[in-house]
Design a protein around this motif. Structure first.
Motif, PDB file in Angstrom:
ATOM      1  N   THR A 135       5.593   2.635  -0.618  1.00  0.00           N
ATOM      2  CA  THR A 135       4.883   1.859  -0.156  1.00  0.00           C
ATOM      3  C   THR A 135       3.852   2.331   1.125  1.00  0.00           C
ATOM      4  OG1 THR A 135       6.650   1.030   1.449  1.00  0.00           O
ATOM      5  CG2 THR A 135       6.663  -0.134  -0.264  1.00  0.00           C
ATOM      6  N   ASP A 136       2.897   1.295   1.325  1.00  0.00           N
ATOM      7  CA  ASP A 136       1.888   2.110   2.533  1.00  0.00           C
ATOM      8  C   ASP A 136       2.080   1.272   3.792  1.00  0.00           C
ATOM      9  OD1 ASP A 136       0.585   3.641   0.566  1.00  0.00           O
ATOM     10  OD2 ASP A 136      -0.673   1.714   0.091  1.00  0.00           O
ATOM     11  N   ASN A 137       1.870   2.296   4.909  1.00  0.00           N
ATOM     12  CA  ASN A 137       1.795   1.678   6.172  1.00  0.00           C
ATOM     13  C   ASN A 137       3.336   1.190   6.388  1.00  0.00           C
ATOM     14  OD1 ASN A 137      -0.941   1.840   6.619  1.00  0.00           O
ATOM     15  ND2 ASN A 137      -1.129   0.152   5.199  1.00  0.00           N
ATOM     16  N   GLN A 138       3.834  -0.123   6.754  1.00  0.00           N
ATOM     17  CA  GLN A 138       5.053  -0.457   7.288  1.00  0.00           C
ATOM     18  C   GLN A 138       5.470  -1.431   6.159  1.00  0.00           C
ATOM     19  OE1 GLN A 138       7.128   1.132   8.620  1.00  0.00           O
ATOM     20  NE2 GLN A 138       5.951   2.153  10.213  1.00  0.00           N
ATOM     21  N   ASP A 139       5.086  -1.650   4.978  1.00  0.00           N
ATOM     22  CA  ASP A 139       5.409  -2.427   3.888  1.00  0.00           C
ATOM     23  C   ASP A 139       6.631  -1.827   3.229  1.00  0.00           C
ATOM     24  OD1 ASP A 139       3.173  -3.843   4.178  1.00  0.00           O
ATOM     25  OD2 ASP A 139       2.129  -3.493   2.402  1.00  0.00           O
ATOM     26  N   ASN A 140       7.535  -2.440   2.562  1.00  0.00           N
ATOM     27  CA  ASN A 140       8.570  -2.168   1.763  1.00  0.00           C
ATOM     28  C   ASN A 140       8.943  -2.806   0.606  1.00  0.00           C
ATOM     29  OD1 ASN A 140      10.377  -4.609   2.547  1.00  0.00           O
ATOM     30  ND2 ASN A 140      10.212  -3.800   4.846  1.00  0.00           N
ATOM     31  N   PRO A 141       9.946  -2.602  -0.195  1.00  0.00           N
ATOM     32  CA  PRO A 141      10.044  -3.177  -1.508  1.00  0.00           C
ATOM     33  C   PRO A 141      10.701  -4.664  -1.463  1.00  0.00           C
ATOM     34  CG  PRO A 141      10.907  -0.880  -1.520  1.00  0.00           C
ATOM     35  CD  PRO A 141      10.507  -1.292   0.094  1.00  0.00           C
TER      36      PRO A 141
END
Length: 259
Positions: free
Chosen positions: A193-199
């Motif tokens: 994931t990019d930046n502070q995104d998550n699954p």
């Protein structure tokens, strides 16, 4: 107990800020020109406390020098007591008097509007860092129990998992994370994931429950390794608490069976 660390001309003190403009959250790290000698005081992780709010920081079960020399004292102290603390405080502030205030973090991440840049960045930053610091340990481990069997079944061997995870981490461009997740079918997968995104978020390439994740933002490694990201990835991998990852794995499988 506080320790004084003497750093010679390679580094001076840090100023870490979060700037917000037009709903875009940017992490800013300013590094002043080095002086001949600079003393930086390193405290204890036990002294770090977030402002009162719905969510608290996870406690480090070891001191800041516990992962050295792989992840050195100043890097860990800066990451934990400044970046993680900032995300926690900003996230708590963002959800005050909203529907999210008393909601589990996993539910917030699944439900939040991705166009809400502040909440997305800070909720993700809080969750991601909490998991990251929960799966670090001073002593090198290897997977055991249920997780070990599943790794062998789905990746062929622990060595194959290691090679694939490290390769994906090396390829990740810019700030972001690489994850080992349990997908909706109960299968282990590696994703990014990019930046502070998550699954857990709606935009996930491979939706699932994270059980391990490596922080690839520069604040996690640049003091130690500069542009040698691969060396940081190797050091991180030597400090994974696979017992904790196995706990996350077992819990994630329970959730899959309930769906």
């Amino acid at each position: 107990m506080k320790k004084n660390v003497v750093l010679f001309s390679t580094l001076a003190s840090f100023l870490l800020l979060f700037s917000c403009k037009e709903d875009k959250l940017t992490e800013v790290v300013e590094v002043p020109l080095p002086t001949k000698e600079e003393k930086i005081t390193i405290g204890s992780p036990n002294d770090v406390k977030a402002d009162p709010g719905s969510f608290e920081m996870t406690k480090l079960p070891f001191n800041y020098d516990g992962l050295a020399p792989g992840i050195r004292t100043l890097t860990l102290e800066t990451h934990y007591s400044k970046h993680y603390l900032s995300y926690t405080n900003a996230f708590n502030k963002e959800i005050v008097s909203t529907e999210y205030e008393n909601m589990p973090i996993e539910d917030i991440l699944k439900k939040l509007d991705l166009s809400n840049a502040k909440l997305r960045q800070n909720a993700g930053g809080y969750y991601n860092h909490t998991l990251y610091f929960n799966i670090l340990t001073p002593k090198e481990q290897t997977p055991k129990d249920t997780l070990a069997g599943s790794i062998n079944k789905e990746f062929g061997s622990f060595n194959n998992l290691t090679n694939q995870f490290k390769a994906q981490s090396e390829k990740q461009f810019g700030s972001g994370w690489v994850w080992l997740v349990v997908d909706r079918y109960g299968k282990l997968q590696i994703t990014t994931t990019d930046n502070q995104d998550n699954p857990l978020m709606k935009n996930a390439l491979i939706p699932g429950t994270p059980i391990m994740g490596i922080d690839l933002w520069e604040h996690a490694y640049y003091l130690d390794y500069q542009n040698r990201k691969g060396s940081y990835i190797d050091a991180f991998y030597q400090h994974i608490n696979w017992e904790k990852v196995n706990e996350y794995y077992v819990e994630a499988l329970k959730k899959v069976k309930k769906v």
